[in-house]
Scaffold this motif. Structure first.
Motif, mmCIF file in Angstrom:
data_model
loop_
_atom_site.group_PDB
_atom_site.id
_atom_site.type_symbol
_atom_site.label_atom_id
_atom_site.label_comp_id
_atom_site.label_asym_id
_atom_site.label_seq_id
_atom_site.Cartn_x
_atom_site.Cartn_y
_atom_site.Cartn_z
ATOM 1 N N ILE A 25 -6.588 3.317 -5.111
ATOM 2 C CA ILE A 25 -5.537 4.197 -5.641
ATOM 3 C C ILE A 25 -4.863 3.548 -6.847
ATOM 4 C CG2 ILE A 25 -3.261 5.186 -5.135
ATOM 5 C CD1 ILE A 25 -4.309 5.564 -2.223
ATOM 6 N N VAL A 26 -4.562 2.270 -6.729
ATOM 7 C CA VAL A 26 -3.911 1.541 -7.828
ATOM 8 C C VAL A 26 -4.817 1.520 -9.057
ATOM 9 C CG1 VAL A 26 -3.060 -0.712 -8.551
ATOM 10 C CG2 VAL A 26 -2.461 0.171 -6.301
ATOM 11 N N LEU A 27 -6.092 1.226 -8.860
ATOM 12 C CA LEU A 27 -7.033 1.181 -9.982
ATOM 13 C C LEU A 27 -7.203 2.556 -10.627
ATOM 14 C CD1 LEU A 27 -9.691 -1.234 -8.456
ATOM 15 C CD2 LEU A 27 -8.130 -1.728 -10.353
ATOM 16 N N ALA A 28 -7.230 3.605 -9.816
ATOM 17 C CA ALA A 28 -7.341 4.960 -10.365
ATOM 18 C C ALA A 28 -6.112 5.299 -11.204
ATOM 19 C CB ALA A 28 -7.514 5.977 -9.236
ATOM 20 N N GLY A 29 -4.940 4.942 -10.724
ATOM 21 C CA GLY A 29 -3.716 5.183 -11.496
ATOM 22 C C GLY A 29 -3.714 4.412 -12.796
ATOM 23 N N GLY A 30 -4.203 3.185 -12.741
ATOM 24 C CA GLY A 30 -4.298 2.375 -13.957
ATOM 25 C C GLY A 30 -5.263 2.966 -14.961
ATOM 26 N N ALA A 31 -6.327 3.576 -14.482
ATOM 27 C CA ALA A 31 -7.302 4.201 -15.381
ATOM 28 C C ALA A 31 -6.683 5.364 -16.149
ATOM 29 C CB ALA A 31 -8.516 4.671 -14.584
ATOM 30 N N TYR A 32 -5.647 5.975 -15.583
ATOM 31 C CA TYR A 32 -4.939 7.084 -16.239
ATOM 32 C C TYR A 32 -3.673 6.620 -16.950
ATOM 33 C CZ TYR A 32 -8.114 10.320 -14.025
ATOM 34 O OH TYR A 32 -9.245 10.998 -13.646
ATOM 35 N N ASP A 33 -3.551 5.319 -17.143
ATOM 36 C CA ASP A 33 -2.425 4.730 -17.871
ATOM 37 C C ASP A 33 -1.066 5.037 -17.258
ATOM 38 O OD1 ASP A 33 -3.993 3.427 -19.762
ATOM 39 O OD2 ASP A 33 -4.120 5.223 -21.018
ATOM 40 N N LEU A 34 -1.020 5.182 -15.945
ATOM 41 C CA LEU A 34 0.266 5.356 -15.270
ATOM 42 C C LEU A 34 0.963 3.999 -15.180
ATOM 43 C CD1 LEU A 34 -0.748 7.642 -12.264
ATOM 44 C CD2 LEU A 34 0.473 8.319 -14.339
ATOM 45 N N PRO A 35 2.272 3.962 -15.356
ATOM 46 C CA PRO A 35 2.995 2.696 -15.171
ATOM 47 C C PRO A 35 3.096 2.363 -13.682
ATOM 48 C CG PRO A 35 4.486 4.437 -15.900
ATOM 49 C CD PRO A 35 3.124 5.032 -15.838
ATOM 50 N N ILE A 36 2.260 1.440 -13.233
ATOM 51 C CA ILE A 36 2.137 1.135 -11.808
ATOM 52 C C ILE A 36 2.471 -0.326 -11.540
ATOM 53 C CG2 ILE A 36 0.522 0.947 -9.865
ATOM 54 C CD1 ILE A 36 -0.977 3.281 -10.925
ATOM 55 N N GLY A 37 3.187 -0.535 -10.443
ATOM 56 C CA GLY A 37 3.419 -1.867 -9.914
ATOM 57 C C GLY A 37 2.805 -1.938 -8.533
ATOM 58 N N LEU A 38 2.416 -3.119 -8.108
ATOM 59 C CA LEU A 38 1.800 -3.305 -6.799
ATOM 60 C C LEU A 38 2.540 -4.420 -6.074
ATOM 61 C CD1 LEU A 38 -0.423 -2.768 -4.709
ATOM 62 C CD2 LEU A 38 -1.936 -4.256 -6.045
ATOM 63 N N LEU A 39 3.085 -4.081 -4.917
ATOM 64 C CA LEU A 39 3.832 -5.030 -4.090
ATOM 65 C C LEU A 39 3.042 -5.323 -2.828
ATOM 66 C CD1 LEU A 39 6.361 -6.600 -3.105
ATOM 67 C CD2 LEU A 39 7.271 -4.390 -2.319
ATOM 68 N N PHE A 72 -7.403 -2.838 -15.716
ATOM 69 C CA PHE A 72 -6.923 -1.459 -15.631
ATOM 70 C C PHE A 72 -5.443 -1.354 -15.991
ATOM 71 C CE2 PHE A 72 -10.865 -1.167 -13.432
ATOM 72 C CZ PHE A 72 -11.261 0.156 -13.528
ATOM 73 N N GLY A 73 -4.894 -2.416 -16.549
ATOM 74 C CA GLY A 73 -3.506 -2.394 -16.986
ATOM 75 C C GLY A 73 -2.497 -2.632 -15.884
ATOM 76 N N ILE A 74 -2.933 -3.073 -14.727
ATOM 77 C CA ILE A 74 -2.027 -3.342 -13.608
ATOM 78 C C ILE A 74 -1.658 -4.817 -13.661
ATOM 79 C CG2 ILE A 74 -1.655 -3.161 -11.128
ATOM 80 C CD1 ILE A 74 -2.370 -0.494 -12.538
ATOM 81 N N GLU A 75 -0.538 -5.097 -14.276
ATOM 82 C CA GLU A 75 -0.096 -6.480 -14.412
ATOM 83 C C GLU A 75 1.212 -6.745 -13.682
ATOM 84 O OE1 GLU A 75 -0.182 -7.279 -18.584
ATOM 85 O OE2 GLU A 75 -2.358 -7.078 -18.658
ATOM 86 N N ALA A 76 1.862 -5.692 -13.196
ATOM 87 C CA ALA A 76 3.115 -5.834 -12.455
ATOM 88 C C ALA A 76 2.774 -6.037 -10.980
ATOM 89 C CB ALA A 76 3.997 -4.606 -12.655
ATOM 90 N N LEU A 77 2.520 -7.289 -10.617
ATOM 91 C CA LEU A 77 2.160 -7.643 -9.248
ATOM 92 C C LEU A 77 3.300 -8.423 -8.618
ATOM 93 C CD1 LEU A 77 -1.495 -8.858 -9.895
ATOM 94 C CD2 LEU A 77 -0.743 -6.581 -9.194
ATOM 95 N N TYR A 78 3.648 -8.040 -7.404
ATOM 96 C CA TYR A 78 4.775 -8.648 -6.708
ATOM 97 C C TYR A 78 4.369 -9.035 -5.291
ATOM 98 C CZ TYR A 78 6.962 -6.014 -10.453
ATOM 99 O OH TYR A 78 7.281 -5.492 -11.678
ATOM 100 N N CYS A 79 5.019 -10.047 -4.761
ATOM 101 C CA CYS A 79 4.747 -10.506 -3.405
ATOM 102 C C CYS A 79 6.067 -10.841 -2.723
ATOM 103 C CB CYS A 79 3.839 -11.733 -3.465
ATOM 104 S SG CYS A 79 3.398 -12.373 -1.846
ATOM 105 N N CYS A 80 6.201 -10.422 -1.498
ATOM 106 C CA CYS A 80 7.408 -10.685 -0.720
ATOM 107 C C CYS A 80 7.397 -12.132 -0.209
ATOM 108 C CB CYS A 80 7.480 -9.707 0.448
ATOM 109 S SG CYS A 80 8.859 -10.023 1.560
ATOM 110 N N ALA A 81 8.337 -12.917 -0.656
ATOM 111 C CA ALA A 81 8.434 -14.319 -0.246
ATOM 112 C C ALA A 81 8.688 -14.435 1.260
ATOM 113 C CB ALA A 81 9.539 -15.020 -1.036
ATOM 114 N N HIS A 82 9.481 -13.532 1.808
ATOM 115 C CA HIS A 82 9.776 -13.551 3.248
ATOM 116 C C HIS A 82 8.498 -13.313 4.061
ATOM 117 C CE1 HIS A 82 12.158 -13.176 6.885
ATOM 118 N NE2 HIS A 82 11.521 -12.042 7.145
ATOM 119 N N SER A 83 7.657 -12.394 3.616
ATOM 120 C CA SER A 83 6.396 -12.120 4.314
ATOM 121 C C SER A 83 5.497 -13.349 4.297
ATOM 122 C CB SER A 83 5.667 -10.937 3.668
ATOM 123 O OG SER A 83 6.388 -9.742 3.841
#
Length: 119
Positions: A25-39, A72-83
């Motif tokens: 889903i994230v890669l498909a959104g990136g292919a359409y140039d949607l501003p996407i972040g992944l947590l 695919f332009g997905i560079e906003a990657l985040y990770c929960c430190a608590h997890s």
């Protein structure tokens, strides 16, 4: 202008097809140039570690999908430190350049995106 979208991945890479479907889903959104972040949250943080053995569990390797995110332009990657801490992974190096966020930073992140989808 496109609305920003934050996808929250909460499933471990070996727990079934959920993690792979989320990345698709994230890669498909990136292919359409949607501003996407992944947590990566909860067991989803396990996706960020190299040298997994998915074949031992009869699963497919997610490494290629994860490494394709910047293509695919997905560079906003985040990770929960608590997890990470809950799973004893706080000092383990991540395979991807994800920004570690504490609880207050997570709240600010959620407020920054127009839409949030948890998978």
């Amino acid at each position: 202008m496109s609305k920003s979208l934050l996808i929250i991945s909460r499933q471990a890479p070996w727990s079934g097809p959920g993690a792979r479907e989320t990345l698709d889903i994230v890669l498909a959104g990136g292919a359409y140039d949607l501003p996407i972040g992944l947590l990566f949250l909860d067991d989803g943080v396990f996706q960020l570690f190299a040298e997994q053995a998915p074949k031992a569990l009869q699963q497919k390797d997610l490494t290629a999908n994860l490494q394709a995110l910047p293509l695919f332009g997905i560079e906003a990657l985040y990770c929960c430190a608590h997890s990470l801490g809950e799973r004893g992974l706080g000092q383990t190096p991540l395979a991807l350049p994800a920004e570690l966020l504490d609880t207050s930073a997570l709240q600010a992140l959620l407020a920054r995106y127009d839409q949030v989808i948890t998978l």
